[in-house]
Design a protein around this motif. Structure first.
Motif, PDB file in Angstrom:
ATOM      1  N   HIS A   1      22.579  74.718  92.415  1.00 52.26           N
ATOM      2  CA  HIS A   1      23.666  73.857  92.859  1.00 52.26           C
ATOM      3  C   HIS A   1      22.891  72.662  94.058  1.00 52.26           C
ATOM      4  O   HIS A   1      23.987  72.069  95.066  1.00 52.26           O
ATOM      5  CB  HIS A   1      24.968  74.613  93.285  1.00 52.26           C
ATOM      6  CG  HIS A   1      25.354  75.173  92.182  1.00 52.26           C
ATOM      7  ND1 HIS A   1      26.468  74.145  91.448  1.00 52.26           N
ATOM      8  CD2 HIS A   1      25.643  76.425  92.187  1.00 52.26           C
ATOM      9  CE1 HIS A   1      26.709  74.969  90.812  1.00 52.26           C
ATOM     10  NE2 HIS A   1      26.275  76.618  91.048  1.00 52.26           N
TER      11      HIS A   1
ATOM     12  N   VAL B   1      27.444  73.757 100.432  1.00 53.92           N
ATOM     13  CA  VAL B   1      27.086  73.961  99.651  1.00 53.92           C
ATOM     14  C   VAL B   1      27.319  75.468  99.091  1.00 53.92           C
ATOM     15  O   VAL B   1      27.872  75.927  98.276  1.00 53.92           O
ATOM     16  CB  VAL B   1      26.086  73.612  98.999  1.00 53.92           C
ATOM     17  CG1 VAL B   1      25.179  74.224  96.986  1.00 53.92           C
ATOM     18  CG2 VAL B   1      26.233  72.451  98.306  1.00 53.92           C
TER      19      VAL B   1
ATOM     20  N   LYS C   1      32.117  69.878  95.300  1.00 46.99           N
ATOM     21  CA  LYS C   1      31.041  70.736  94.706  1.00 46.99           C
ATOM     22  C   LYS C   1      31.983  71.203  94.026  1.00 46.99           C
ATOM     23  O   LYS C   1      31.715  71.523  92.669  1.00 46.99           O
ATOM     24  CB  LYS C   1      30.314  71.005  95.891  1.00 46.99           C
ATOM     25  CG  LYS C   1      29.471  70.600  96.459  1.00 46.99           C
ATOM     26  CD  LYS C   1      28.388  70.474  94.851  1.00 46.99           C
ATOM     27  CE  LYS C   1      26.847  70.272  95.541  1.00 46.99           C
ATOM     28  NZ  LYS C   1      26.277  69.381  94.597  1.00 46.99           N
TER      29      LYS C   1
ATOM     30  N   TYR D   1      26.191  68.752 104.396  1.00 50.03           N
ATOM     31  CA  TYR D   1      26.008  69.981 102.414  1.00 50.03           C
ATOM     32  C   TYR D   1      25.698  70.462 102.340  1.00 50.03           C
ATOM     33  O   TYR D   1      25.683  71.973 102.033  1.00 50.03           O
ATOM     34  CB  TYR D   1      25.048  68.815 102.232  1.00 50.03           C
ATOM     35  CG  TYR D   1      24.681  68.896 100.552  1.00 50.03           C
ATOM     36  CD1 TYR D   1      24.705  68.144  99.561  1.00 50.03           C
ATOM     37  CD2 TYR D   1      23.815  69.780 100.044  1.00 50.03           C
ATOM     38  CE1 TYR D   1      24.656  68.215  98.514  1.00 50.03           C
ATOM     39  CE2 TYR D   1      23.461  69.919  99.280  1.00 50.03           C
ATOM     40  CZ  TYR D   1      23.745  68.772  98.472  1.00 50.03           C
ATOM     41  OH  TYR D   1      23.633  69.255  96.717  1.00 50.03           O
TER      42      TYR D   1
ATOM     43  N   CYS E   1      21.356  63.704 100.335  1.00 52.82           N
ATOM     44  CA  CYS E   1      23.175  64.685  99.439  1.00 52.82           C
ATOM     45  C   CYS E   1      23.737  63.413  99.894  1.00 52.82           C
ATOM     46  O   CYS E   1      25.168  63.852  99.146  1.00 52.82           O
ATOM     47  CB  CYS E   1      23.157  65.169 101.042  1.00 52.82           C
ATOM     48  SG  CYS E   1      22.451  66.564 101.521  1.00 52.82           S
TER      49      CYS E   1
ATOM     50  N   ASN F   1      32.704  71.933  89.081  1.00 51.16           N
ATOM     51  CA  ASN F   1      32.421  72.987  88.756  1.00 51.16           C
ATOM     52  C   ASN F   1      33.509  73.286  88.007  1.00 51.16           C
ATOM     53  O   ASN F   1      34.257  75.115  88.558  1.00 51.16           O
ATOM     54  CB  ASN F   1      31.585  74.245  89.768  1.00 51.16           C
ATOM     55  CG  ASN F   1      31.070  74.556  88.966  1.00 51.16           C
ATOM     56  OD1 ASN F   1      30.853  75.410  88.729  1.00 51.16           O
ATOM     57  ND2 ASN F   1      29.529  75.052  90.688  1.00 51.16           N
TER      58      ASN F   1
END
Ligand code: NDP
Length: 403
Positions: free
Chosen positions: A387, A350, A19, A346, A335, A23
Motif C-alpha cells: 500500500h 496509510v 486510501k 501519508y 505522495c 479498497n
C-alpha cells in the motif's frame, strides 16, 4: 467488507479517507466527518476526480461532544472509527464507541488541552470497559507511533531472542518552500518538541532539557542529518511490552532554520498554552500561532525530498550479538501525485488504513485496548509493501551511532 467513519479532515484524514476509498474489498462505505464540513467535502470531491472506486460520504461533527458523536454513530452504524482528529478528542470518541458498540483506532495518544502531557495512562484505563463491551481499541497506529512498533515486534519475532537497545530514527529531509511550517498539526507538534526530552535506560526514564542531546545520524539515500533526542509516545508502550530493552531512544531531525524560528517564537511567548487577555478576550498564544501557520494538509504541492523513518536494534540471537535496521523512505512528491498529500500525512494515514483493514478482516481483532506491537506484525508488514510504504532491512551492520 465493513463501514468505517474517519474523524478529522486534516492532512492525515485526507490520506486515510482516500486510501480506504481505494479498497472496496475491505471497506464497504467510507464516511469522513470533521468539525468543518467543507474540508470533508473538498476531500470527497478530489477522491471522485481521481476516480477512486468508493465515493466518500461526509458529515459535520464536533468530536469534543460525546452526544454529537453518539448521534452520528447511531445513525451511521459503522463497524469502526478511525480517529485522526486531534489527541484532545481521543477520550470523547472512545466514550462514544463504548456507548454505541463501535471499534476504535487512533494515531496519537490522549493529551489534555491545558497540560502538555501525553501518555497512555488515560486510554489504557479503558481496557476493562472495552473488554466487557467486546470492542477493540487500537492505539497509535500511524507511523511513529505505529509502524515503529510493528517494526520492533517484527524484529523481536524473527531476529532476536532478546532485544537490548532500540533507537527510533526519524528524518524529514524534505523542503516545502515555506519559511516555517509544521508537518502535522502545529499545536501538537510544538507541544511535543518544546517539552523536556526523555529516554529509557536501565529500568527508568532519564529526563533531559529539550533538544539538549543531538548528533548527526546517517539516513539511507539522504546522508547525515543532525538528529535530536526527543520523548516520543511509543517509547512508553514499547519499553512495557519488550521489558528486555535496556535502552530505548527516539531521534528526530530538525533544520537550523526551523529551530531558529521555534526559539524566537518561544522567547516571545507565542508557544505558551497559558491563556492571556487580548482585547478583553482570553486567547491561548499557541492556538493563535496555529491559526497563522500553514495547515499541514496544504504543504503537499511542490514539497520535494523524502522522509526516512526506521528502527535500529541491537540484541542477542542464538547467544551472539545481533544488529538490525528496518526503515522506510518516502518521497513527498510521490505522495502528492497519488493522494494530494505530503509525506508526513501519508506515512501516518496509510498505516491507519492498514490497521483498520486488519481489524475488519479479523487478523487483528481482540476485545480490549492495545498498542500495535501486541499483534502479529507479519500481515501488517506485508500490507506496508503493497500500500505504498515498502520497507528495507539490514542485518549485522555497524550502526551509525555508537551504542
Ligand atoms: P490537522 O491539523 O491537519 O487535522 C486535524 C483535523 O481534525 C482538522 O481537520 C480539524 O478540523 C479536525 N478537528 C479538530 N478538532 C476537532 C473536533 N473537536 N471535532 C471534529 N474535528 C476536529 O492535523 P493532522 O492531520 O496532521 O494530524 C491528525 C492527527 O494525526 C493528530 O492527532 C496528530 O497528532 C496525528 N499524527 C500522528 C502521527 C503518527 O505517526 N502517529 C504523525 C502525524 C500526525 P478543523 O480543520 O475544523 O480544525
Amino acid at each position: 467488507s465493513k463501514k468505517v467513519i474517519i474523524i478529522g479532515a486534516g492532512g492525515v484524514g485526507n490520506v486515510v479517507a482516500k486510501k480506504c476509498a481505494l479498497n472496496p474489498q475491505v471497506f464497504s462505505e467510507v464516511l469522513l466527518a470533521s468539525r468543518t464540513l467543507s474540508k470533508c467535502d473538498a476531500i470527497a470531491k478530489e477522491a471522485k476526480e481521481i476516480g477512486l472506486p468508493i465515493s466518500i460520504k461526509t458529515r459535520q461533527v464536533d468530536a469534543d461532544s460525546v452526544p454529537e458523536l453518539i448521534k452520528l454513530f447511531t445513525e451511521e452504524k459503522p463497524f469502526m472509527v478511525i480517529n485522526v482528529a486531534l489527541p484532545y478528542q481521543d477520550l470523547t470518541i472512545m466514550d462514544a464507541c463504548l456507548a454505541t458498540g463501535v471499534h476504535y483506532l487512533d494515531t496519537a495518544n490522549y493529551e489534555p488541552k491545558d497540560e502538555a502531557k501525553f501518555e497512555y495512562s488515560w486510554q489504557w484505563a479503558y481496557q476493562e470497559r472495552f473488554k466487557e463491551a467486546g470492542l477493540m481499541a487500537l492505539l497509535g497506529c500511524g507511523f511513529d507511533p505505529g509502524v515503529t512498533g510493528v517494526y520492533t515486534a517484527y524484529a523481536h519475532k524473527h531476529y532476536f531472542d532478546e532485544m537490548h537497545y532500540l533507537d527510533i530514527i526519524d528524518c524529514n529531509a524534505g523542503d516545502h518552500g515555506k519559511a516555517f511550517a509544521t508537518n502535522f498539526n502545529p499545536e501538537i507538534n510544538i507541544r511535543e518538541i518544546t517539552q523536556k526530552g526523555k529516554y529509557w535506560e536501565n529500568g527508568q526514564w532519564v529526563e533531559i532539557d529539550a533538544m539538549s542531546i543531538h548528533k548527526p545520524i546517517e539516513y539511507p539515500n539522504i546522508g547525515p542529518k543532525e538528529s535530536y533526542l526527543l520523548y516520543h509516545e511509543e517509547l512508553e508502550s514499547l519499553t512495557k511490552n519488550f521489558p528486555t530493552l535496556k535502552r530505548a531512544r527516539f531521534w528526530m531531525t530538525f533544520g537550523q532554520a526551523y529551530l531558529t524560528h521555534l526559539e524566537v517564537l518561544q522567547n516571545v511567548g507565542m508557544t505558551s498554552i497559558q491563556p492571556i487577555k487580548f482585547n478583553g478576550m482570553d486567547i491561548i498564544p499557541l492556538e493563535f500561532l496555529k491559526a497563522v501557520l500553514p495547515e499541514p494538509g496544504t504543504l503537499g504541492e511542490n514539497y520535494s525530498g523524502q522522509t526516512s523513518i526506521g528502527c535500529q536494534i541491537k540484541g542477542i540471537k542464538d547467544g551472539q550479538d545481533a544488529t538490525y535496521y528496518v526503515y522506510n523512505n518516502c518521497h513527498h512528491a510521490e505522495c502528492y501525485k497519488e493522494v494530494q498529500a505530503q509525506g508526513v500525512s501519508y506515512t501516518t494515514g496509510v498505516p491507519a488504513m492498514i490497521g483498520a483493514s486488519l481489524m475488519i478482516q479479523g487478523d487483528w481483532m481482540k476485545a480490549g485496548v492495545y498498542n500495535v506491537e501486541e499483534f502479529n506484525p507479519d500481515p501488517f508488514m506485508e500490507m506496508l509493501n503493497i500500500h505504498g510504504l515498502p520497507w528495507h532491512e539490514l542485518h549485522n551492520i555497524t550502526l551509525p551511532h555508537e551504542y
